[in-house]
Design a protein around this motif. Structure first.
Motif, PDB file in Angstrom:
ATOM      1  N   MET A   1       0.831  -1.214   0.000  1.00  0.00           N
ATOM      2  CA  MET A   1       0.000   0.000   0.000  1.00  0.00           C
ATOM      3  C   MET A   1       0.861   1.258   0.000  1.00  0.00           C
ATOM      4  O   MET A   1       0.511   2.281  -0.595  1.00  0.00           O
ATOM      5  CB  MET A   1      -0.922   0.010   1.232  1.00  0.00           C
ATOM      6  CG  MET A   1      -2.026  -1.034   1.192  1.00  0.00           C
ATOM      7  SD  MET A   1      -2.958  -1.077   2.745  1.00  0.00           S
ATOM      8  CE  MET A   1      -3.867   0.468   2.667  1.00  0.00           C
ATOM      9  N   LEU A   2       1.992   1.207   0.701  1.00  0.00           N
ATOM     10  CA  LEU A   2       2.825   2.413   0.855  1.00  0.00           C
ATOM     11  C   LEU A   2       3.807   2.609  -0.310  1.00  0.00           C
ATOM     12  O   LEU A   2       4.346   3.712  -0.483  1.00  0.00           O
ATOM     13  CB  LEU A   2       3.612   2.331   2.175  1.00  0.00           C
ATOM     14  CG  LEU A   2       3.001   3.074   3.366  1.00  0.00           C
ATOM     15  CD1 LEU A   2       1.571   2.663   3.627  1.00  0.00           C
ATOM     16  CD2 LEU A   2       3.835   2.868   4.621  1.00  0.00           C
ATOM     17  N   LYS A   3       4.026   1.555  -1.065  1.00  0.00           N
ATOM     18  CA  LYS A   3       5.038   1.602  -2.140  1.00  0.00           C
ATOM     19  C   LYS A   3       4.750   2.779  -3.092  1.00  0.00           C
ATOM     20  O   LYS A   3       3.640   2.927  -3.607  1.00  0.00           O
ATOM     21  CB  LYS A   3       4.994   0.283  -2.912  1.00  0.00           C
ATOM     22  CG  LYS A   3       6.106   0.134  -3.928  1.00  0.00           C
ATOM     23  CD  LYS A   3       5.968  -1.222  -4.630  1.00  0.00           C
ATOM     24  CE  LYS A   3       6.902  -1.262  -5.816  1.00  0.00           C
ATOM     25  NZ  LYS A   3       8.049  -2.060  -5.650  1.00  0.00           N
ATOM     26  N   GLY A   4       5.752   3.614  -3.257  1.00  0.00           N
ATOM     27  CA  GLY A   4       5.600   4.736  -4.193  1.00  0.00           C
ATOM     28  C   GLY A   4       4.739   5.866  -3.664  1.00  0.00           C
ATOM     29  O   GLY A   4       4.427   6.812  -4.391  1.00  0.00           O
ATOM     30  N   ARG A   5       4.321   5.783  -2.410  1.00  0.00           N
ATOM     31  CA  ARG A   5       3.513   6.856  -1.810  1.00  0.00           C
ATOM     32  C   ARG A   5       4.235   7.380  -0.579  1.00  0.00           C
ATOM     33  O   ARG A   5       5.221   6.808  -0.128  1.00  0.00           O
ATOM     34  CB  ARG A   5       2.119   6.338  -1.433  1.00  0.00           C
ATOM     35  CG  ARG A   5       1.353   5.770  -2.617  1.00  0.00           C
ATOM     36  CD  ARG A   5      -0.063   5.331  -2.249  1.00  0.00           C
ATOM     37  NE  ARG A   5      -0.795   4.953  -3.458  1.00  0.00           N
ATOM     38  CZ  ARG A   5      -0.829   3.728  -3.967  1.00  0.00           C
ATOM     39  NH1 ARG A   5      -0.210   2.735  -3.343  1.00  0.00           N
ATOM     40  NH2 ARG A   5      -1.481   3.475  -5.076  1.00  0.00           N
ATOM     41  N   THR A   6       3.711   8.465   0.002  1.00  0.00           N
ATOM     42  CA  THR A   6       4.386   9.061   1.161  1.00  0.00           C
ATOM     43  C   THR A   6       3.399   9.205   2.314  1.00  0.00           C
ATOM     44  O   THR A   6       2.232   9.560   2.096  1.00  0.00           O
ATOM     45  CB  THR A   6       4.918  10.466   0.785  1.00  0.00           C
ATOM     46  OG1 THR A   6       5.706  10.321  -0.382  1.00  0.00           O
ATOM     47  CG2 THR A   6       5.752  11.081   1.889  1.00  0.00           C
ATOM     48  N   VAL A   7       3.902   8.942   3.510  1.00  0.00           N
ATOM     49  CA  VAL A   7       3.071   9.098   4.718  1.00  0.00           C
ATOM     50  C   VAL A   7       2.646  10.565   4.834  1.00  0.00           C
ATOM     51  O   VAL A   7       3.430  11.481   4.556  1.00  0.00           O
ATOM     52  CB  VAL A   7       3.889   8.655   5.962  1.00  0.00           C
ATOM     53  CG1 VAL A   7       3.156   8.980   7.252  1.00  0.00           C
ATOM     54  CG2 VAL A   7       4.201   7.165   5.887  1.00  0.00           C
ATOM     55  N   HIS A   8       1.396  10.759   5.234  1.00  0.00           N
ATOM     56  CA  HIS A   8       0.846  12.120   5.368  1.00  0.00           C
ATOM     57  C   HIS A   8       1.727  12.959   6.307  1.00  0.00           C
ATOM     58  O   HIS A   8       2.178  12.459   7.348  1.00  0.00           O
ATOM     59  CB  HIS A   8      -0.581  12.028   5.928  1.00  0.00           C
ATOM     60  CG  HIS A   8      -1.326  13.311   5.907  1.00  0.00           C
ATOM     61  ND1 HIS A   8      -1.188  14.261   6.893  1.00  0.00           N
ATOM     62  CD2 HIS A   8      -2.184  13.822   4.992  1.00  0.00           C
ATOM     63  CE1 HIS A   8      -1.941  15.297   6.612  1.00  0.00           C
ATOM     64  NE2 HIS A   8      -2.573  15.055   5.454  1.00  0.00           N
ATOM     65  N   PRO A   9       1.967  14.240   5.974  1.00  0.00           N
ATOM     66  CA  PRO A   9       2.887  15.052   6.790  1.00  0.00           C
ATOM     67  C   PRO A   9       2.491  15.169   8.259  1.00  0.00           C
ATOM     68  O   PRO A   9       3.364  15.356   9.119  1.00  0.00           O
ATOM     69  CB  PRO A   9       2.850  16.434   6.127  1.00  0.00           C
ATOM     70  CG  PRO A   9       1.985  16.330   4.917  1.00  0.00           C
ATOM     71  CD  PRO A   9       1.497  14.930   4.775  1.00  0.00           C
ATOM     72  N   ASP A  10       1.208  15.058   8.584  1.00  0.00           N
ATOM     73  CA  ASP A  10       0.802  15.216   9.991  1.00  0.00           C
ATOM     74  C   ASP A  10       0.790  13.903  10.770  1.00  0.00           C
ATOM     75  O   ASP A  10       0.365  13.872  11.929  1.00  0.00           O
ATOM     76  CB  ASP A  10      -0.602  15.834  10.066  1.00  0.00           C
ATOM     77  CG  ASP A  10      -0.608  17.254   9.531  1.00  0.00           C
ATOM     78  OD1 ASP A  10       0.483  17.866   9.478  1.00  0.00           O
ATOM     79  OD2 ASP A  10      -1.688  17.728   9.145  1.00  0.00           O
TER      80      ASP A  10
ATOM     81  N   LEU B   1       8.672   0.633   2.830  1.00  0.00           N
ATOM     82  CA  LEU B   1       8.189   1.250   4.075  1.00  0.00           C
ATOM     83  C   LEU B   1       9.069   2.439   4.448  1.00  0.00           C
ATOM     84  O   LEU B   1       8.580   3.522   4.794  1.00  0.00           O
ATOM     85  CB  LEU B   1       8.183   0.231   5.224  1.00  0.00           C
ATOM     86  CG  LEU B   1       7.255  -0.983   5.066  1.00  0.00           C
ATOM     87  CD1 LEU B   1       7.492  -1.985   6.190  1.00  0.00           C
ATOM     88  CD2 LEU B   1       5.790  -0.549   5.061  1.00  0.00           C
ATOM     89  N   ILE B   2      10.381   2.218   4.370  1.00  0.00           N
ATOM     90  CA  ILE B   2      11.322   3.289   4.762  1.00  0.00           C
ATOM     91  C   ILE B   2      11.164   4.493   3.834  1.00  0.00           C
ATOM     92  O   ILE B   2      11.054   5.645   4.283  1.00  0.00           O
ATOM     93  CB  ILE B   2      12.777   2.760   4.752  1.00  0.00           C
ATOM     94  CG1 ILE B   2      12.964   1.688   5.818  1.00  0.00           C
ATOM     95  CG2 ILE B   2      13.775   3.902   4.964  1.00  0.00           C
ATOM     96  CD1 ILE B   2      14.276   0.923   5.737  1.00  0.00           C
ATOM     97  N   VAL B   3      11.113   4.222   2.545  1.00  0.00           N
ATOM     98  CA  VAL B   3      11.027   5.319   1.568  1.00  0.00           C
ATOM     99  C   VAL B   3       9.713   6.094   1.759  1.00  0.00           C
ATOM    100  O   VAL B   3       9.668   7.320   1.619  1.00  0.00           O
ATOM    101  CB  VAL B   3      11.160   4.767   0.124  1.00  0.00           C
ATOM    102  CG1 VAL B   3      10.863   5.848  -0.907  1.00  0.00           C
ATOM    103  CG2 VAL B   3      12.568   4.218  -0.080  1.00  0.00           C
ATOM    104  N   ALA B   4       8.662   5.400   2.129  1.00  0.00           N
ATOM    105  CA  ALA B   4       7.366   6.081   2.333  1.00  0.00           C
ATOM    106  C   ALA B   4       7.374   6.942   3.600  1.00  0.00           C
ATOM    107  O   ALA B   4       6.490   7.785   3.785  1.00  0.00           O
ATOM    108  CB  ALA B   4       6.255   5.048   2.410  1.00  0.00           C
ATOM    109  N   GLY B   5       8.346   6.726   4.471  1.00  0.00           N
ATOM    110  CA  GLY B   5       8.437   7.575   5.672  1.00  0.00           C
ATOM    111  C   GLY B   5       8.101   6.869   6.969  1.00  0.00           C
ATOM    112  O   GLY B   5       7.891   7.536   7.998  1.00  0.00           O
ATOM    113  N   ALA B   6       8.065   5.530   6.952  1.00  0.00           N
ATOM    114  CA  ALA B   6       7.754   4.808   8.198  1.00  0.00           C
ATOM    115  C   ALA B   6       8.967   4.773   9.117  1.00  0.00           C
ATOM    116  O   ALA B   6      10.109   4.752   8.649  1.00  0.00           O
ATOM    117  CB  ALA B   6       7.320   3.383   7.869  1.00  0.00           C
ATOM    118  N   ARG B   7       8.707   4.791  10.393  1.00  0.00           N
ATOM    119  CA  ARG B   7       9.774   4.612  11.391  1.00  0.00           C
ATOM    120  C   ARG B   7       9.790   3.124  11.745  1.00  0.00           C
ATOM    121  O   ARG B   7       8.806   2.607  12.268  1.00  0.00           O
ATOM    122  CB  ARG B   7       9.465   5.447  12.638  1.00  0.00           C
ATOM    123  CG  ARG B   7       9.351   6.920  12.327  1.00  0.00           C
ATOM    124  CD  ARG B   7       8.665   7.666  13.454  1.00  0.00           C
ATOM    125  NE  ARG B   7       9.432   7.652  14.686  1.00  0.00           N
ATOM    126  CZ  ARG B   7       8.993   8.231  15.824  1.00  0.00           C
ATOM    127  NH1 ARG B   7       7.817   8.836  15.860  1.00  0.00           N
ATOM    128  NH2 ARG B   7       9.743   8.197  16.901  1.00  0.00           N
TER     129      ARG B   7
END
Ligand code: MIC
Ligand code: SF4
Length: 649
Positions: A310-319, A344-350
């Motif tokens: 689901m996260l591939k190629g997308r970014t976690v919402h800024p908030d 996951l990492i590229v999308a912004g997950a910790r």
């Protein structure tokens, strides 16, 4: 008359008793598991039994207290590793993963009995293990070769038909069951999943369902061990551990709950109870601050692969802060190899440590007044570490959808297809963080300064005079009674930990218990329905006992907590008239004369000496349990039989 799965497995393990719902039976235990937060006390209790080597196949996991802010946790881990080496226990080091996930992968066995000092031990019901969460003392007794006593369950069949549609998940199935059955009133029930829909669920999906059955308050949940289970065992390189376990075609059940999987939609448990369930669509648009994906409920390779897709190629919402906890080292290594970890990492997950972590309030406390969306199993007030945050429990799919959009959204409304997932034909097996006990026992056990002996109660006095130290309402969880989170490091230090009993409910409780003690009284806790729901932490009984609590008077008490109260010599009575709960006041003096004679009956009459009123109460303890309470707890009783009644596995 045919046998269900419980009849079959209990029948093969029964040492004594009558196999009738509601009757107390005694069974032999094949396997035990402990985790570090309850493990130190369990092994101290085991050591006090003087048995040189464990009799059950025993696995000790370090997964809860991994915060290590101070020497205490690290000392406990060393104690656990050395005591394991001395007594023949398999030791799973910190970093290897969450006990239930690792146990499922590496040690679960169909048809066996497993007890664990953690309430989510029923996770292994996913592969046909009869697995139950119990207190640490019960595990210690089983490890030493003793038996386990339980009430023969009333078995409810959950008949699954059809298939889940895309975006609807195993988590939504168990949330739907929580909506139907709630967290209250299910003591003594056990769920057996059956029907044509079972075959469409993978082992990790079954594990999610069995895991969160704990929140229903049932004794345990179980699935048959079928071809899907066999394939899982083969993929784990454990094909030889697999056996089929199925109910008879004409098996009997107390009742059946029908669930058509095609009708299941994305669900959410709203604050502050796992049964406060709604459809995700009803919350559409509610802004989300934090998303955490992990815990023993939802942290499998299956879960994280779908999230990564689901996260591939997308970014976690800024908030949104998104944290991801792979359930085990095996899961982490698999998503690393599959490429999902990078997505996951590229999308912004910790990416967080493979441990309980956020689920037990060890880190990741959300901000004041925030909305935290999580895939774990409990959302009791304050458990996250932030009292006024609202924790919402959802599937990994719904969590990932919220992480991407910054708000609740039914994942079916995202507008992109469900990510592809194929169950692996083989899992990478690396038991490098599992330490098997040496054939020749190690003599030296490390004991840090934080470790103290488990406290013992004194025998019940001839007459009981208690002052009411607190009056609480319904659904008080063990998290309310004995908070975890950053306090976990005091689990081995009872005098210290006891200072925090009811910390977030009533900070005056500890002081009042002390005053009652000085005035020559014991203390009583008065509660509503489902007192002690949630965890198996025996500290929720041990610490009140340490403070002088001798009586819990409630409308009802949940199974594991009730057993822990007994083990630590606290008398547990239920109101005959629940209305009496509201007629009591803090500070009232409750009196029960001639306790031994009074407990010969199941109906007792307490006297409220302050108001002059009588309080009729029910004592639901078996005669074995009454004897333990009268002796001041299991540690004072020589009933430990020291020999194992032939394992059938
Ligand atoms: C939990 O989920 O509450 C825990 C922490 O795993 C507990 C065990 C404990 O308190 O040590 C549980 O579920 O039994
Ligand atoms: Fe750990 Fe949470 Fe599972 Fe308890 S519920 S065992 S704290 S992951």
């Amino acid at each position: 008359m045919g046998q269900n799965l419980y009849d079959k497995i209990l029948g093969r393990h029964m040492v004594s008793g009558i196999p009738e719902a509601g009757a107390e039976i005694v069974v032999s235990i094949d396997q035990t598991l402990t985790q570090d937060a309850l493990g130190t006390m369990a092994y101290l209790q085991f050591e006090s039994m003087g048995v040189p080597r464990v009799v059950t196949e025993s696995i000790s996991y370090v997964d809860h207290n991994t915060l290590q802010d101070g020497f205490e946790n690290a000392d406990d881990h060393r104690y656990l590793q050395t005591v394991a080496a001395k007594h023949g226990v398999i030791f799973s080091k910190a970093g290897n993963g969450i006990c239930h996930q690792v146990h499922l992968e590496r040690f679960s066995r169909p048809g066996c009995t497993l007890i664990g000092s953690d309430s989510h031990t029923p996770t292994c019901g996913a592969v046909g293990t009869l697995a139950m969460g119990v207190g640490g003392l019960d595990v210690a007794t089983a490890m030493a070769g003793g038996t386990y006593s339980l009430i023969y369950p009333t078995v409810v069949r959950v008949n699954l038909t059809g298939r889940l549609s895309a975006w609807s998940t195993a988590k939504d199935i168990i949330l739907e069951l929580l909506r139907i059955l709630t967290t209250k009133g299910n003591v003594g029930l056990a769920l057996e999943y059956a029907g044509p829909g079972v075959a469409a669920l993978s082992v990790p999906e079954r594990a999610t369902i069995a895991n969160m059955g704990t929140e229903l308050g049932v004794t345990t949940s179980i699935f048959p061990s079928d071809d899907v289970t066999r394939d899982f065992f083969i993929a784990q390189g454990r094909g030889l551990d697999w056996i089929p376990v199925a109910p008879d075609a004409d098996a009997c059940y107390e009742r059946t709950i029908e669930l058509e999987l095609g009708s299941i939609v994305p669900m959410v448990a709203k604050p502050h109870s796992p049964d406060n369930v709604a459809k995700v669509r009803e919350l559409s648009g509610l802004k989300v601050d934090q998303v955490l994906i992990g815990s023993c409920t939802n942290s499998s390779f299956h879960d994280l692969t779908v999230v990564a897709g689901m996260l591939k190629g997308r970014t976690v919402h800024p908030d949104v802060s998104l944290g991801i906890v792979p359930g085990s080292r095996q899961v982490l290594s698999m998503i690393a190899v599959s490429g999902g970890l990078n997505d996951l990492i590229v999308a912004g997950a910790r990416i967080l440590e493979s441990a309980c972590g956020f689920c037990v309030g060890c880190g990741q406390a959300p901000r004041t007044g925030s909305v935290s969306v999580r895939t774990n199993n409990r959302n009791f007030e304050g458990r996250s570490g932030t009292r006024d945050a609202g924790v919402y429990l959802v599937s990994p799919e719904t969590a990932a959808a919220a992480a991407l959009t910054g708000a609740f959204i039914d994942p079916r409304d995202l507008g992109f297809p469900y990510p592809e997932y194929r169950a692996p034909r083989s899992y990478p097996v690396d038991d490098g963080l599992i330490v098997f006990p040496p054939a020749k026992p190690v003599a030296e056990v490390f004991r840090g300064p934080n470790i103290g002996l488990p406290p013992k109660n004194t025998p019940m006095p001839e007459s009981l005079s208690c002052k009411v130290a607190i009056i609480v309402g319904d659904k008080i969880s063990t998290d309310h009674i004995m908070p975890a989170g950053s306090l976990l490091k005091y689990r081995s230090n009872i005098p210290k930990y006891a200072q925090f009993v009811f910390r977030d409910v009533d900070s005056g409780f500890v002081g009042r218990c002390g005053e009652h003690g000085k005035a020559g009284f014991s203390s009583a806790i008065v509660a509503g329905q489902s007192y002690g729901q949630g965890s198996s932490r025996e500290h929720a009984a041990m610490c009140p006992m340490f403070l002088g609590v001798r009586l819990v008077l409630a409308s009802s008490v949940e199974r594991i907590h009730a057993a822990n109260l007994v083990n630590f010599g606290i008398l547990m009575l239920e109101f005959e008239d629940p209305g009496d709960h509201d007629r009591l006041k803090q500070g009232d003096e409750l009196y029960l004369g001639n306790v031994r004679e009074a407990l010969a009956s199941d109906r007792v009459r307490l006297v409220n000496k302050t108001s002059g009123m009588e309080i009729p109460a029910i004592c639901r303890l078996t005669s074995r349990q009454k004897n333990i309470v009268l002796a001041g707890g299991a540690l004072n009783i020589a009933s430990f039989d020291g020999c194992k009644a032939g394992s059938q596995c």
